[in-house]
Motif scaffolding. Structure first.
Motif, PDB file in Angstrom:
ATOM      1  N   GLU A 214       0.824  -1.207   0.000  1.00  0.00           N
ATOM      2  CA  GLU A 214       0.000   0.000   0.000  1.00  0.00           C
ATOM      3  C   GLU A 214       0.861   1.262   0.000  1.00  0.00           C
ATOM      4  O   GLU A 214       0.533   2.250  -0.659  1.00  0.00           O
ATOM      5  N   SER A 215       1.988   1.220   0.708  1.00  0.00           N
ATOM      6  CA  SER A 215       2.887   2.376   0.742  1.00  0.00           C
ATOM      7  C   SER A 215       3.509   2.623  -0.622  1.00  0.00           C
ATOM      8  O   SER A 215       3.696   3.774  -1.037  1.00  0.00           O
ATOM      9  N   LEU A 216       3.832   1.547  -1.339  1.00  0.00           N
ATOM     10  CA  LEU A 216       4.386   1.684  -2.682  1.00  0.00           C
ATOM     11  C   LEU A 216       3.382   2.358  -3.614  1.00  0.00           C
ATOM     12  O   LEU A 216       3.741   3.231  -4.413  1.00  0.00           O
ATOM     13  N   LEU A 217       2.121   1.985  -3.505  1.00  0.00           N
ATOM     14  CA  LEU A 217       1.088   2.613  -4.335  1.00  0.00           C
ATOM     15  C   LEU A 217       0.959   4.096  -4.002  1.00  0.00           C
ATOM     16  O   LEU A 217       0.756   4.927  -4.900  1.00  0.00           O
ATOM     17  N   GLN A 218       1.100   4.444  -2.742  1.00  0.00           N
ATOM     18  CA  GLN A 218       1.034   5.854  -2.348  1.00  0.00           C
ATOM     19  C   GLN A 218       2.219   6.637  -2.910  1.00  0.00           C
ATOM     20  O   GLN A 218       2.052   7.751  -3.419  1.00  0.00           O
ATOM     21  N   ARG A 219       3.417   6.053  -2.857  1.00  0.00           N
ATOM     22  CA  ARG A 219       4.605   6.739  -3.375  1.00  0.00           C
ATOM     23  C   ARG A 219       4.517   6.938  -4.889  1.00  0.00           C
ATOM     24  O   ARG A 219       5.010   7.929  -5.424  1.00  0.00           O
ATOM     25  N   SER A 220       3.898   5.995  -5.564  1.00  0.00           N
ATOM     26  CA  SER A 220       3.799   6.078  -7.019  1.00  0.00           C
ATOM     27  C   SER A 220       2.547   6.815  -7.486  1.00  0.00           C
ATOM     28  O   SER A 220       2.399   7.086  -8.678  1.00  0.00           O
ATOM     29  N   ASN A 221       1.643   7.093  -6.536  1.00  0.00           N
ATOM     30  CA  ASN A 221       0.377   7.750  -6.870  1.00  0.00           C
ATOM     31  C   ASN A 221      -0.424   6.932  -7.882  1.00  0.00           C
ATOM     32  O   ASN A 221      -1.032   7.469  -8.810  1.00  0.00           O
ATOM     33  N   CYS A 222      -0.409   5.610  -7.704  1.00  0.00           N
ATOM     34  CA  CYS A 222      -1.152   4.692  -8.582  1.00  0.00           C
ATOM     35  C   CYS A 222      -2.158   3.909  -7.747  1.00  0.00           C
ATOM     36  O   CYS A 222      -1.937   3.661  -6.557  1.00  0.00           O
ATOM     37  N   GLU A 223      -3.231   3.495  -8.404  1.00  0.00           N
ATOM     38  CA  GLU A 223      -4.279   2.786  -7.673  1.00  0.00           C
ATOM     39  C   GLU A 223      -4.111   1.278  -7.672  1.00  0.00           C
ATOM     40  O   GLU A 223      -4.761   0.573  -6.897  1.00  0.00           O
ATOM     41  N   CYS A 224      -3.241   0.734  -8.547  1.00  0.00           N
ATOM     42  CA  CYS A 224      -3.036  -0.713  -8.583  1.00  0.00           C
ATOM     43  C   CYS A 224      -1.592  -1.020  -8.966  1.00  0.00           C
ATOM     44  O   CYS A 224      -0.932  -0.226  -9.640  1.00  0.00           O
ATOM     45  N   ILE A 225      -1.104  -2.175  -8.554  1.00  0.00           N
ATOM     46  CA  ILE A 225       0.304  -2.512  -8.711  1.00  0.00           C
ATOM     47  C   ILE A 225       0.709  -2.672 -10.161  1.00  0.00           C
ATOM     48  O   ILE A 225       1.862  -2.373 -10.527  1.00  0.00           O
TER      49      ILE A 225
ATOM     50  N   LYS B 167      -0.098  -0.849 -12.649  1.00  0.00           N
ATOM     51  CA  LYS B 167       0.236   0.452 -13.223  1.00  0.00           C
ATOM     52  C   LYS B 167       1.646   0.896 -12.826  1.00  0.00           C
ATOM     53  O   LYS B 167       2.267   1.711 -13.516  1.00  0.00           O
ATOM     54  N   VAL B 168       2.141   0.340 -11.708  1.00  0.00           N
ATOM     55  CA  VAL B 168       3.501   0.643 -11.282  1.00  0.00           C
ATOM     56  C   VAL B 168       4.498  -0.249 -12.014  1.00  0.00           C
ATOM     57  O   VAL B 168       5.462   0.242 -12.626  1.00  0.00           O
ATOM     58  N   MET B 169       4.275  -1.552 -11.983  1.00  0.00           N
ATOM     59  CA  MET B 169       5.252  -2.507 -12.489  1.00  0.00           C
ATOM     60  C   MET B 169       5.084  -2.841 -13.960  1.00  0.00           C
ATOM     61  O   MET B 169       6.004  -3.368 -14.590  1.00  0.00           O
ATOM     62  N   LEU B 170       3.905  -2.559 -14.529  1.00  0.00           N
ATOM     63  CA  LEU B 170       3.650  -2.835 -15.946  1.00  0.00           C
ATOM     64  C   LEU B 170       3.097  -1.570 -16.616  1.00  0.00           C
ATOM     65  O   LEU B 170       1.930  -1.530 -17.014  1.00  0.00           O
ATOM     66  N   PRO B 171       3.916  -0.556 -16.739  1.00  0.00           N
ATOM     67  CA  PRO B 171       3.422   0.715 -17.306  1.00  0.00           C
ATOM     68  C   PRO B 171       2.950   0.536 -18.748  1.00  0.00           C
ATOM     69  O   PRO B 171       3.546  -0.197 -19.527  1.00  0.00           O
ATOM     70  N   SER B 172       1.864   1.243 -19.071  1.00  0.00           N
ATOM     71  CA  SER B 172       1.321   1.197 -20.431  1.00  0.00           C
ATOM     72  C   SER B 172       1.357   2.565 -21.109  1.00  0.00           C
ATOM     73  O   SER B 172       0.975   2.686 -22.271  1.00  0.00           O
TER      74      SER B 172
ATOM     75  N   ARG C  85       7.710   6.640 -16.812  1.00  0.00           N
ATOM     76  CA  ARG C  85       8.564   7.653 -16.204  1.00  0.00           C
ATOM     77  C   ARG C  85       8.461   7.581 -14.668  1.00  0.00           C
ATOM     78  O   ARG C  85       9.464   7.758 -13.954  1.00  0.00           O
ATOM     79  N   THR C  86       7.267   7.309 -14.158  1.00  0.00           N
ATOM     80  CA  THR C  86       7.082   7.154 -12.713  1.00  0.00           C
ATOM     81  C   THR C  86       7.857   5.954 -12.193  1.00  0.00           C
ATOM     82  O   THR C  86       8.530   6.031 -11.154  1.00  0.00           O
ATOM     83  N   LEU C  87       7.779   4.838 -12.916  1.00  0.00           N
ATOM     84  CA  LEU C  87       8.513   3.638 -12.510  1.00  0.00           C
ATOM     85  C   LEU C  87      10.018   3.893 -12.496  1.00  0.00           C
ATOM     86  O   LEU C  87      10.716   3.497 -11.562  1.00  0.00           O
ATOM     87  N   MET C  88      10.531   4.553 -13.525  1.00  0.00           N
ATOM     88  CA  MET C  88      11.956   4.840 -13.588  1.00  0.00           C
ATOM     89  C   MET C  88      12.392   5.759 -12.451  1.00  0.00           C
ATOM     90  O   MET C  88      13.497   5.629 -11.922  1.00  0.00           O
ATOM     91  N   ALA C  89      11.527   6.701 -12.069  1.00  0.00           N
ATOM     92  CA  ALA C  89      11.855   7.593 -10.955  1.00  0.00           C
ATOM     93  C   ALA C  89      11.939   6.821  -9.642  1.00  0.00           C
ATOM     94  O   ALA C  89      12.739   7.144  -8.763  1.00  0.00           O
ATOM     95  N   LEU C  90      11.107   5.785  -9.493  1.00  0.00           N
ATOM     96  CA  LEU C  90      11.132   4.953  -8.296  1.00  0.00           C
ATOM     97  C   LEU C  90      12.319   3.995  -8.294  1.00  0.00           C
ATOM     98  O   LEU C  90      12.921   3.723  -7.257  1.00  0.00           O
ATOM     99  N   ALA C  91      12.656   3.466  -9.474  1.00  0.00           N
ATOM    100  CA  ALA C  91      13.640   2.389  -9.571  1.00  0.00           C
ATOM    101  C   ALA C  91      15.060   2.877  -9.745  1.00  0.00           C
ATOM    102  O   ALA C  91      16.004   2.131  -9.478  1.00  0.00           O
ATOM    103  N   SER C  92      15.240   4.113 -10.195  1.00  0.00           N
ATOM    104  CA  SER C  92      16.584   4.614 -10.481  1.00  0.00           C
ATOM    105  C   SER C  92      16.794   5.982  -9.833  1.00  0.00           C
ATOM    106  O   SER C  92      15.862   6.787  -9.753  1.00  0.00           O
TER     107      SER C  92
END
Length: 322
Positions: free
Chosen positions: A181-192, A194-199, A205-212
């Motif tokens: 749940e904290s990861l979703l809050q940091r990414s401002n996404c409603e489901c996982i 959208k974070v790990m499988l960007p479309s 760009r959000t994923l890259m900001a979190l991962a790098s």
């Protein structure tokens, strides 16, 4: 990349778009370069049916030699592009003189596929164990990053007689539901997914900001991000969403992991925003007295890419016993 520092957003997008439409995909171009790197390191692209349902693609030595006394290393990638995108620098550093390297694509990544309906990381571990058995490798070290760390943990737990040493990098196998749940809050996404499988370019760009921790990545135009999505994230998307939903860790607030019997090395970036570094310290306590922790400064979720040389030195010292 050089021009990105001197052009505005619209100019960068226009140049990238013209280059892609008139020449080739930047992602495909880089993929060809990565393939040449792995071949130059002595590995070949191979495909093997491990049972009647599952076929695994992997990079490994071109042939098996009984007098090859190099220790075997299995590299397990994270949730994202296939193995060659995530382990290139380790393959170049460790092969062919140091280890017999095997770098498979997990099921539904790259060219690995199955008709089975199983979607857990436990199933992934079973597939990787079958692959090594088919290859005639009785004992091996396992190195897993992120999602690959989930798989590495299960392999070590289920086959302690085969898995010798374990390296778990940036992998929150001790995550609870609150961590998800904290990861979703940091990414401002409603489901996982959208974070790990960007479309979209924005999601990637959000994923890259979190991962790098690199700020340069944020300067890339949408045209390049869309090319990455098309070539690296669209294939087997439905099945990958099922894999995310099938993860057994983090379903509630209880930890469902046990100490491992092997020597374990945990490697983590201190700026990781996918799995915050506090999880690394807790994981060390959970996995037992044989566990060692190494934190790499100013590094995020992919230390094997961002700080490859330091990561490689840490892993090599651990596996060589120094």
């Amino acid at each position: 990349l050089f021009l990105s520092f001197f052009l505005d957003q619209e100019e960068r997008e226009a140049i990238y778009y013209m280059w892609m439409s008139s020449y080739l995909s930047p992602t495909r171009f880089l993929e060809g370069y990565l393939r040449r790197c792995l071949k130059g390191a002595g590995l070949t692209s191979q495909t093997l049916s491990i049972d009647s349902e599952t076929t695994i693609h992997f990079w490994g030595p071109p042939h098996r030699s009984d007098d090859d006394d190099r220790p075997a290393m299995l590299l397990l990638h994270g949730f994202g592009p296939s193995s060659m995108w995530q382990w290139r620098r380790q393959i170049q550093a460790f092969s062919p003189s140091v280890f017999r390297l095997y770098s498979p694509d997990l099921v539904f990544f790259g060219d690995s596929t199955t008709s089975s309906t199983h979607r857990t990381e436990v199933f992934q571990a079973e597939c990787m164990a079958k692959l090594m058995e088919k290859l005639g490798i009785d004992k091996y070290n396992v190195v897993g990053t992120s999602y690959g760390g989930f798989v590495a943990y299960h392999m070590a737990k289920m086959w302690p007689e085969k898995v010798e040493k374990v390296v778990i990098a940036s992998s929150g196998i001790n995550m609870r539901k609150c961590d998800s749940e904290s990861l979703l809050q940091r990414s401002n996404c409603e489901c996982i997914e959208k974070v790990m499988l960007p479309s979209t370019a924005t999601e990637l760009r959000t994923l890259m900001a979190l991962a790098s921790s690199s700020r340069i990545l944020r300067m890339f135009p949408d045209a390049l991000w869309n090319d990455v999505i098309t070539n690296l994230y669209k294939k087997n998307r439905t099945e990958k969403i099922e894999l995310l939903k099938g993860v057994t860790f983090g379903r509630n607030e209880n930890l469902n992991i046990d100490p491992l019997s092997q020597e374990v090395l945990i490697v983590w970036g201190d700026k990781d925003q996918i799995f915050p570094v506090k999880m690394a310290y807790e994981l060390k306590e959970v996995l037992g007295d044989k566990t060692k922790l190494e934190i790499i400064d100013n590094t995020s979720h992919v230390p094997q890419i961002e700080c490859a040389q330091e990561f490689n030195n840490i892993v090599l010292r651990f596996l060589k016993g120094s």
